[in-house]
Motif scaffolding. Sequence first.
Motif, PDB file in Angstrom:
ATOM      1  N   THR A 291       1.024  -1.596  -0.525  1.00  0.00           N
ATOM      2  CA  THR A 291      -0.141  -0.070   0.257  1.00  0.00           C
ATOM      3  C   THR A 291       0.682   1.478  -0.619  1.00  0.00           C
ATOM      4  O   THR A 291       0.449   2.166   0.067  1.00  0.00           O
ATOM      5  CB  THR A 291      -1.082  -0.052   1.270  1.00  0.00           C
ATOM      6  N   ARG A 294       5.022   2.700   3.280  1.00  0.00           N
ATOM      7  CA  ARG A 294       6.336   2.740   3.703  1.00  0.00           C
ATOM      8  C   ARG A 294       6.693   2.522   5.989  1.00  0.00           C
ATOM      9  O   ARG A 294       8.058   3.014   6.139  1.00  0.00           O
ATOM     10  CB  ARG A 294       6.610   4.659   3.641  1.00  0.00           C
ATOM     11  N   TYR A 295       5.941   1.877   6.014  1.00  0.00           N
ATOM     12  CA  TYR A 295       6.710   1.936   7.535  1.00  0.00           C
ATOM     13  C   TYR A 295       8.147   1.117   7.773  1.00  0.00           C
ATOM     14  O   TYR A 295       8.597   0.950   8.385  1.00  0.00           O
ATOM     15  CB  TYR A 295       5.520   0.870   7.769  1.00  0.00           C
ATOM     16  N   CYS A 296       8.115   0.079   5.986  1.00  0.00           N
ATOM     17  CA  CYS A 296       9.242  -0.911   6.043  1.00  0.00           C
ATOM     18  C   CYS A 296      11.040  -0.393   6.744  1.00  0.00           C
ATOM     19  O   CYS A 296      11.479  -1.100   6.298  1.00  0.00           O
ATOM     20  CB  CYS A 296       9.193  -1.800   4.921  1.00  0.00           C
ATOM     21  N   PRO A 307       8.758  -0.273  -1.505  1.00  0.00           N
ATOM     22  CA  PRO A 307       7.465   0.682  -1.855  1.00  0.00           C
ATOM     23  C   PRO A 307       7.855   1.151  -3.444  1.00  0.00           C
ATOM     24  O   PRO A 307       7.229   0.673  -4.280  1.00  0.00           O
ATOM     25  CB  PRO A 307       6.798   1.265  -0.929  1.00  0.00           C
ATOM     26  N   HIS A 355       7.465  -5.213  10.087  1.00  0.00           N
ATOM     27  CA  HIS A 355       6.622  -3.047  10.375  1.00  0.00           C
ATOM     28  C   HIS A 355       5.812  -3.394   9.428  1.00  0.00           C
ATOM     29  O   HIS A 355       5.222  -2.664   9.462  1.00  0.00           O
ATOM     30  CB  HIS A 355       7.654  -2.319   9.900  1.00  0.00           C
ATOM     31  N   CYS A 356       5.972  -4.063   8.343  1.00  0.00           N
ATOM     32  CA  CYS A 356       4.716  -3.698   7.131  1.00  0.00           C
ATOM     33  C   CYS A 356       3.401  -4.481   7.695  1.00  0.00           C
ATOM     34  O   CYS A 356       3.186  -6.205   7.908  1.00  0.00           O
ATOM     35  CB  CYS A 356       5.071  -5.329   6.042  1.00  0.00           C
ATOM     36  N   PRO A 357       2.237  -4.052   7.822  1.00  0.00           N
ATOM     37  CA  PRO A 357       1.159  -3.592   8.149  1.00  0.00           C
ATOM     38  C   PRO A 357       0.363  -5.325   7.071  1.00  0.00           C
ATOM     39  O   PRO A 357      -0.903  -5.713   7.459  1.00  0.00           O
ATOM     40  CB  PRO A 357       0.871  -2.736   8.545  1.00  0.00           C
ATOM     41  N   GLN A 358       0.784  -5.122   6.180  1.00  0.00           N
ATOM     42  CA  GLN A 358       0.204  -6.307   5.534  1.00  0.00           C
ATOM     43  C   GLN A 358       0.541  -7.573   5.046  1.00  0.00           C
ATOM     44  O   GLN A 358       0.812  -8.449   4.190  1.00  0.00           O
ATOM     45  CB  GLN A 358       0.229  -5.689   3.608  1.00  0.00           C
ATOM     46  N   ILE A 362       8.781  -9.747   2.628  1.00  0.00           N
ATOM     47  CA  ILE A 362       9.484  -8.731   1.784  1.00  0.00           C
ATOM     48  C   ILE A 362      10.109  -9.612   0.710  1.00  0.00           C
ATOM     49  O   ILE A 362      10.973  -8.525  -0.219  1.00  0.00           O
ATOM     50  CB  ILE A 362       9.517  -7.293   2.580  1.00  0.00           C
TER      51      ILE A 362
HETATM   52  S1  SF4 Z   1       6.059  -3.316   1.547  1.00  0.00           S
HETATM   53 FE1  SF4 Z   1       4.547  -3.414   3.538  1.00  0.00          FE
HETATM   54  S2  SF4 Z   1       5.403  -1.681   5.476  1.00  0.00           S
HETATM   55 FE2  SF4 Z   1       6.316  -1.697   3.078  1.00  0.00          FE
HETATM   56  S3  SF4 Z   1       5.509   0.657   1.943  1.00  0.00           S
HETATM   57 FE3  SF4 Z   1       4.635  -1.904   1.249  1.00  0.00          FE
HETATM   58  S4  SF4 Z   1       3.078  -2.006   2.506  1.00  0.00           S
HETATM   59 FE4  SF4 Z   1       4.596  -0.885   3.782  1.00  0.00          FE
END
Ligand code: SF4
Length: 374
Positions: A291, A294-296, A307, A355-358, A362
Amino acid sequence: MNSKKLGFGLMRLPLTDPNDTRKIDYKTASEMVDRYMEAGFNYFDTAAPYHGGKSEEALRECVVKRYPRDSFTITDKLTFFMISEADQLEDFFESQLERCGTEYFDYYLLHAMNKDYLEQAERMGAFDFVQKKKAEGKIRHIGFSFHDSPEVLDEILTRHPEMELVQLQLNYADWDNPDVQSRACYETAVRHGKPVLVMEPVKGGLLASLPEDIEAMFKEKEPEMSTASWAVRFAASHPGVAMVLSGMSNPEQVEDNLSYMEDFKPLSEDEQKLVHDAADLLASKASIACTGCRYCVDDCPKKIPIPEFFKMMNNVSQYGPSRIAPMNNKYRHQTENLGLGKASDCIHCRQCEQHCPQHLPITEYLEQTAEIFE
Ligand code: SF4
Ligand code: SF4
């Protein structure tokens, strides 16, 4: 809460430097705020990590200093990946009030709650803390934003009936997506009698720039309406939804949102069907469900623009191999001109995944990114 269901999310504001999310363009953002307020809306949503820590200050400069405090509402959040001990709560909260330039928050949410953060929040006494701040008059209403299963949502609402609101990721692409379960989470919140605030109605922008065949379905029905409008209207059409947040990035997006939210009409039965057909078609095209929150990125030791890379990957998977060359130019701009990490620089420390809420894998996606672009 304002009966007009469009909230202004301050997480994707216009920038003076497109390569630095901390450099917010206050002039343009203020003009956007003026237009939004003028149309009768007044709900602003921020959080400490947005814009690399600068969103709350932008709220102060563009809204709080320019309008009487009782003419708008502020939602801020207690972000668990920024603090871990009970004795940090007070300072964290007070610094937020100060950065926002306000004496109180209208709504204060425990941020991005899931099973792990539920344990952390209880261990730190965060539920008691927000109730104490409410009793002191520094918070008007308490709630939480949420990224986990409907079962965990049910558990939190059962254990913490004092929570007044729930913020959910709700959009047509995730409505029946087994990884997000928007529908089941929405139904759980409604069963507990909690108003729902919606985040990511446009799935971080993915539903605003759709593959051509899906866009054509919407354009055939309503040539004048933007593709994003279908997503925002879908979210707002649910009776249990009290507010739909839009992370508006430019004046055009504000105007577009206002054009259908000022005098909002829920989707008709026909329109609902079209949206669900579009969701089915979209699900059949492989894409990374990032999404862009940018929490990551902040804690990545290799400064990998995760992202941005996933956006390029999605562009290729949705529009075909002809997009590899232009995306490769973008990839080289990020890694060579801006000096950011390459996908293959990843050392698999998995800080980002925590940190990824989804809950995205990654590191796995970065391996695929390296295969395509390196
Ligand atoms: S990878 Fe996860 S934490 Fe990083 S921007 Fe995408 S949804 Fe957010
Ligand atoms: S796993 Fe890779 S991308 Fe994630 S934080 Fe570590 S180095 Fe960065």
